[in-house]
Design an enzyme around this catalytic site. Structure first.
Site, PDB file in Angstrom:
ATOM      1  CE1 TYR A   1      -4.200   1.208  -0.398  1.00 44.85           C
ATOM      2  CE2 TYR A   1      -3.791   2.475   1.587  1.00 44.85           C
ATOM      3  CZ  TYR A   1      -4.564   2.196   0.485  1.00 44.85           C
ATOM      4  OH  TYR A   1      -5.714   2.924   0.262  1.00 44.85           O
TER       5      TYR A   1
ATOM      6  CE  LYS B   1      -7.290   5.996   0.280  1.00 47.67           C
ATOM      7  NZ  LYS B   1      -8.214   6.851  -0.505  1.00 47.67           N
TER       8      LYS B   1
HETATM    9  P1  NAD Z   1     -11.934   3.168  -8.852  1.00 45.79           P
HETATM   10  O1  NAD Z   1     -10.755   2.932  -9.696  1.00 45.79           O
HETATM   11  O2  NAD Z   1     -13.231   2.636  -9.312  1.00 45.79           O
HETATM   12  O3  NAD Z   1     -12.113   4.712  -8.511  1.00 45.79           O
HETATM   13  C1  NAD Z   1     -11.023   5.605  -8.398  1.00 45.79           C
HETATM   14  C2  NAD Z   1     -11.445   6.870  -9.103  1.00 45.79           C
HETATM   15  O4  NAD Z   1     -10.473   7.898  -8.931  1.00 45.79           O
HETATM   16  C3  NAD Z   1     -11.645   6.678 -10.615  1.00 45.79           C
HETATM   17  O5  NAD Z   1     -12.945   7.051 -10.970  1.00 45.79           O
HETATM   18  C4  NAD Z   1     -10.628   7.629 -11.213  1.00 45.79           C
HETATM   19  O6  NAD Z   1     -11.066   8.198 -12.433  1.00 45.79           O
HETATM   20  C5  NAD Z   1     -10.521   8.674 -10.124  1.00 45.79           C
HETATM   21  N1  NAD Z   1      -9.340   9.527 -10.257  1.00 45.79           N
HETATM   22  C6  NAD Z   1      -8.021   9.173 -10.174  1.00 45.79           C
HETATM   23  N2  NAD Z   1      -7.242  10.250 -10.447  1.00 45.79           N
HETATM   24  C7  NAD Z   1      -8.094  11.299 -10.682  1.00 45.79           C
HETATM   25  C8  NAD Z   1      -7.907  12.663 -11.024  1.00 45.79           C
HETATM   26  N3  NAD Z   1      -6.693  13.194 -11.201  1.00 45.79           N
HETATM   27  N4  NAD Z   1      -9.006  13.438 -11.187  1.00 45.79           N
HETATM   28  C9  NAD Z   1     -10.251  12.929 -11.043  1.00 45.79           C
HETATM   29  N5  NAD Z   1     -10.490  11.641 -10.734  1.00 45.79           N
HETATM   30  C10 NAD Z   1      -9.420  10.838 -10.557  1.00 45.79           C
HETATM   31  O7  NAD Z   1     -11.525   2.518  -7.435  1.00 45.79           O
HETATM   32  P2  NAD Z   1     -12.235   2.553  -5.996  1.00 45.79           P
HETATM   33  O8  NAD Z   1     -11.654   1.400  -5.280  1.00 45.79           O
HETATM   34  O9  NAD Z   1     -13.689   2.681  -6.136  1.00 45.79           O
HETATM   35  O10 NAD Z   1     -11.633   3.875  -5.337  1.00 45.79           O
HETATM   36  C11 NAD Z   1     -12.438   4.882  -4.765  1.00 45.79           C
HETATM   37  C12 NAD Z   1     -11.878   5.322  -3.433  1.00 45.79           C
HETATM   38  O11 NAD Z   1     -12.031   4.253  -2.491  1.00 45.79           O
HETATM   39  C13 NAD Z   1     -10.406   5.668  -3.435  1.00 45.79           C
HETATM   40  O12 NAD Z   1     -10.177   6.763  -2.576  1.00 45.79           O
HETATM   41  C14 NAD Z   1      -9.773   4.418  -2.848  1.00 45.79           C
HETATM   42  O13 NAD Z   1      -8.512   4.671  -2.267  1.00 45.79           O
HETATM   43  C15 NAD Z   1     -10.809   4.082  -1.808  1.00 45.79           C
HETATM   44  N6  NAD Z   1     -10.745   2.728  -1.263  1.00 45.79           N
HETATM   45  C16 NAD Z   1     -10.633   1.654  -2.099  1.00 45.79           C
HETATM   46  C17 NAD Z   1     -10.553   0.382  -1.564  1.00 45.79           C
HETATM   47  C18 NAD Z   1     -10.396  -0.818  -2.462  1.00 45.79           C
HETATM   48  O14 NAD Z   1      -9.949  -1.873  -1.983  1.00 45.79           O
HETATM   49  N7  NAD Z   1     -10.735  -0.742  -3.727  1.00 45.79           N
HETATM   50  C19 NAD Z   1     -10.618   0.191  -0.177  1.00 45.79           C
HETATM   51  C20 NAD Z   1     -10.742   1.311   0.653  1.00 45.79           C
HETATM   52  C21 NAD Z   1     -10.794   2.576   0.089  1.00 45.79           C
END
Ligand code: NAD
Length: 272
Positions: A166, A173
């Site tokens: 990570y 985060k």
């Molecule tokens: P995802 O890939 O579906 O979503 C990530 C989004 O971030 C995408 O829509 C992407 O276009 C956007 N993004 C990245 N750079 C960008 C920029 N410069 N401008 C605008 N948009 C931008 O993945 P996800 O897992 O749904 O991620 C969403 C959130 O959840 C993130 O903050 C991620 O860290 C968090 N999260 C994810 C997990 C996991 O295991 N997937 C767990 C906990 C938290």
């Protein structure tokens, strides 16, 4: 209904009349999409942004499913795109009740090796997109939240505990969670609440970029107190609580939606 299970009314109308902006939908697996569709099921009106035209088509098709007609490009590093998003919301809605920040980015190379290989440039890009963007978006949202509002972001337990690969995203985060607390304090007097949801590992585009993601997913599933990872519906339901009146005394909070994995000190004995 005696002796039969009552059907669950998903359309509670709890958020009827509320309008919000959702950033971070890439596809139907995105956590932001899980949140959006659940908020909509409870009556909320939605606007969406997408990052770049490659994602635009997919996001437009999803937005259509929830009756949204406000779908705009926005890279959070592009001030002019963000200016256009907020001026359109001001023109068409005149206010904003909630904002969902589902955005994070780290260079893939930094999610497969140790932290010491992260460059200054990659570090700053990760912190800019994954953390500063929340501050920037909150600043832009405040004038539209004159009647109060709810700002939500997404974090991960890798902020506090070391999770495989990570790395720099864990640092981002940690900064994001601190940002939630400072924003909550700054904006509390305006009745704007700021909270984060912390799901366990999810099978999304971003999740898959982290080295060993499948192993991490299986390990948390096998060891979490509930022996299950989060679902998009459970994350969406938590968002409904945080956006609705039921969340009216909750701010500055990190709400775990991870099957309880964050409470563990070691794996379950059956998995040792
Ligand atoms: P995802 O890939 O579906 O979503 C990530 C989004 O971030 C995408 O829509 C992407 O276009 C956007 N993004 C990245 N750079 C960008 C920029 N410069 N401008 C605008 N948009 C931008 O993945 P996800 O897992 O749904 O991620 C969403 C959130 O959840 C993130 O903050 C991620 O860290 C968090 N999260 C994810 C997990 C996991 O295991 N997937 C767990 C906990 C938290």
């Amino acid at each position: 209904m005696i002796g039969a299970q009552m059907p669950v009314d998903r359309r509670s109308g709890l958020l009827a009349g509320r309008q919000g902006l959702v950033l971070g939908v890439a596809n139907d697996k995105s956590i932001a999409w899980g949140i959006a569709r659940t908020l909509h099921a409870h009556g909320a009106g939605l606007a969406f942004t997408y990052q770049g035209e490659a994602l635009g088509k997919r996001v437009r098709a999803l937005a259509d499913q929830v009756g949204s007609t406000m779908i705009m490009p926005a890279d959070v590093r592009d001030d002019s795109e963000l200016d256009r998003v907020f001026s359109r919301i001001a023109d068409e809605w005149g206010r904003l009740d909630f904002l969902v920040h589902g955005i994070a980015f780290a260079d893939r190379s930094d999610l497969v090796s140790g932290l010491t290989s992260t460059s200054r440039e990659n570090f700053l890009t990760c912190l800019d997109i994954s953390c500063f963007s929340l501050i920037d978006l909150a600043r832009r949202a405040v004038p539209l939240m004159a009647a109060g509002g709810s700002i939500l972001t997404l974090t991960f337990q890798g902020s506090r505990n070391v999770m495989p690969n990570y790395n720099v995203m864990g640092i981002a985060k940690a900064a994001l969670e601190s940002t939630v607390r400072y924003l909550a304090n700054d904006l509390g007097p305006k009745s704007i609440r700021v909270n984060a949801i912390s799901p366990g590992p999810m099978r999304t585009l971003s999740g898959a970029a982290i080295g060993g993601a499948r192993k991490t997913f299986r390990t948390t599933e096998a060891n979490a107190p509930l022996r299950a990872n989060a679902t998009l519906d459970a994350i969406g339901g938590t968002a409904v609580f945080l956006v609705s009146e039921f969340g009216s005394s909750t701010t500055g909070e990190i709400v775990h939606v991870d099957g309880g994995y964050h409470v563990l000190g070691m794996p379950q004995p059956e998995n040792l």
